[in-house]
Motif scaffolding. Structure first.
Motif, PDB file in Angstrom:
ATOM      1  N   SER A  86       0.825  -1.204   0.000  1.00  0.00           N
ATOM      2  CA  SER A  86       0.000   0.000   0.000  1.00  0.00           C
ATOM      3  C   SER A  86       0.863   1.260   0.000  1.00  0.00           C
ATOM      4  CB  SER A  86      -0.907  -0.006   1.226  1.00  0.00           C
ATOM      5  OG  SER A  86      -1.732   1.125   1.234  1.00  0.00           O
ATOM      6  N   GLU A 119      -1.341  -3.748  -4.012  1.00  0.00           N
ATOM      7  CA  GLU A 119      -2.255  -3.583  -2.895  1.00  0.00           C
ATOM      8  C   GLU A 119      -3.035  -2.269  -2.981  1.00  0.00           C
ATOM      9  OE1 GLU A 119      -0.153  -4.060   0.831  1.00  0.00           O
ATOM     10  OE2 GLU A 119      -0.907  -6.129   0.965  1.00  0.00           O
ATOM     11  N   ASN A 120      -4.040  -2.158  -2.138  1.00  0.00           N
ATOM     12  CA  ASN A 120      -4.876  -0.968  -2.040  1.00  0.00           C
ATOM     13  C   ASN A 120      -4.012   0.283  -1.880  1.00  0.00           C
ATOM     14  OD1 ASN A 120      -7.294   0.586  -1.636  1.00  0.00           O
ATOM     15  ND2 ASN A 120      -6.872   0.549   0.557  1.00  0.00           N
ATOM     16  N   THR A 148      -6.001  -4.893  -5.544  1.00  0.00           N
ATOM     17  CA  THR A 148      -6.942  -4.837  -4.427  1.00  0.00           C
ATOM     18  C   THR A 148      -7.325  -3.385  -4.176  1.00  0.00           C
ATOM     19  OG1 THR A 148      -5.160  -4.728  -2.778  1.00  0.00           O
ATOM     20  CG2 THR A 148      -5.994  -6.901  -3.350  1.00  0.00           C
ATOM     21  N   GLY A 149      -8.573  -3.186  -3.773  1.00  0.00           N
ATOM     22  CA  GLY A 149      -9.034  -1.848  -3.413  1.00  0.00           C
ATOM     23  C   GLY A 149      -8.853  -0.843  -4.528  1.00  0.00           C
ATOM     24  N   SER A 150      -8.179   0.263  -4.207  1.00  0.00           N
ATOM     25  CA  SER A 150      -7.995   1.366  -5.154  1.00  0.00           C
ATOM     26  C   SER A 150      -6.674   1.300  -5.914  1.00  0.00           C
ATOM     27  CB  SER A 150      -8.084   2.700  -4.404  1.00  0.00           C
ATOM     28  OG  SER A 150      -7.028   2.795  -3.452  1.00  0.00           O
ATOM     29  N   ALA A 151      -6.060   0.130  -5.981  1.00  0.00           N
ATOM     30  CA  ALA A 151      -4.788  -0.012  -6.699  1.00  0.00           C
ATOM     31  C   ALA A 151      -4.943   0.435  -8.150  1.00  0.00           C
ATOM     32  CB  ALA A 151      -4.325  -1.461  -6.650  1.00  0.00           C
ATOM     33  N   ARG A 183      -9.449  -7.762  -9.849  1.00  0.00           N
ATOM     34  CA  ARG A 183      -9.534  -6.769  -8.781  1.00  0.00           C
ATOM     35  C   ARG A 183     -10.404  -7.335  -7.669  1.00  0.00           C
ATOM     36  NH1 ARG A 183      -8.453  -1.527  -7.998  1.00  0.00           N
ATOM     37  NH2 ARG A 183      -8.309  -0.919 -10.186  1.00  0.00           N
ATOM     38  N   ASP A 184      -9.842  -7.398  -6.476  1.00  0.00           N
ATOM     39  CA  ASP A 184     -10.545  -7.949  -5.316  1.00  0.00           C
ATOM     40  C   ASP A 184     -11.128  -9.321  -5.620  1.00  0.00           C
ATOM     41  OD1 ASP A 184      -9.981  -5.658  -3.789  1.00  0.00           O
ATOM     42  OD2 ASP A 184     -11.734  -4.621  -4.578  1.00  0.00           O
TER      43      ASP A 184
END
Length: 290
Positions: A86, A119-120, A148-151, A183-184
């Motif tokens: 992150s 990662e996010n 993941t997340g906002s990556a 994604r996720d």
């Protein structure tokens, strides 16, 4: 007895249908308290290395991946994985074109596997120079990206079949190219090309139409605005280039006979997409200009 001796010799010197030479590189990137991304972990096996990290644009970590042999022969299996934690910001590239040489008499598979986990809150760019697939190769190119997340992610895969400048046509051999993005845990892109050199897919209008060069740039982030898509379509002339977007994945494609044109177009597309997605202008890696 003679066949037994020959079999033993093949095993001793690495010849035969079961040959396998692995090169492995694993990277982990982390952002420090100052916002600079640092290479926190490096593991390697065989002839895969990196040059030292470069920082031509502040905190973004530029890494040049090195494969000293310069090409992939039968039995070679290159495995590259990178983990961006992150907040990390990284750009991975190569100093020169990759080469996949013609297969041996046993037709042993050769190729490269890339695994990128972002990662996010992290950003990653996978921008290798092109891959040249020689006549007679038995090549596998497998790229998987897990977000993941906002990556955020930008990457491309540029391929030249044969060596057109030397008059070599990819009329024999095989290429298996697979690109996947999650994604996720949700699959957002799943593309596979299984190409035989002597197949109709290479020659027909519904396939490659006898073209030797193709490339895909993909960018994954938030929703894309129509102004960016219009700008890309205006800058990159059809029919060689196309621009599409679906499920948050922006795709720029090239199909033609000129790797210089393909590369130049992808650089231009990157120059438009990067400020929109990552809020900073494109910064050409120095190694591309040497």
């Amino acid at each position: 007895m003679e066949s037994q001796i020959n079999s033993q010799a093949e095993q001793t010197y690495g010849y035969g249908s079961d040959r396998s030479w692995l090169a492995r590189l694993q990277l982990k990137l982390e952002a420090d308290s100052s916002g600079h991304t640092r290479l926190k972990n490096l593991e390697f096996e065989g002839p895969l290395r990196i040059q030292r990290p470069f920082y031509p644009e502040g905190g973004v970590c530029h890494l040049y991946l090195l494969h000293p042999p310069g090409g992939i022969v039968s039995g070679d299996k290159l495995s590259i994985s990178a983990f961006g934690t992150s907040g990390s910001q990284s750009l991975l590239t190569t100093p020169s074109a990759g080469k996949i040489y013609g297969r041996d008499s046993d037709g042993v598979v050769q190729g490269q596997s890339v695994r990128l986990h972002v990662e996010n809150g992290a950003e990653c760019e996978w921008l290798p120079q092109e891959t040249i697939v020689y006549r007679g190769a038995n090549a596998v190119l497998d790229t998987q990206v897990e977000l993941t997340g906002s990556a955020r992610f930008i990457g491309w895969d540029l391929v030249c079949l044969g060596r057109p400048a030397a008059g070599e046509v990819f009329d024999s051999g095989r290429l298996d190219q697979h690109i996947r993005v999650w994604r996720d845990g949700r699959l957002q892109l799943n593309e596979r090309l299984q190409l035989e050199g002597n197949s109709a897919l290479r020659t027909s209008r519904a396939g490659l139409n006898n073209n030797n060069v193709f490339g895909t740039l993909l960018a994954v982030g938030e929703q894309w605005n129509s102004a960016l898509l219009d700008a890309l379509r205006s800058r990159l002339a059809a029919p060689d280039f196309t621009v599409t977007e679906r499920l948050g994945v922006l795709l720029v494609r090239y199909l033609g006979d000129d790797m210089n044109r393909c590369r130049d177009g992808m650089w231009q597309a990157w120059g438009l997409i990067r400020p929109e997605l990552m809020a900073r202008p494109a910064c050409i890696p120095r190694i591309w200009l040497t």
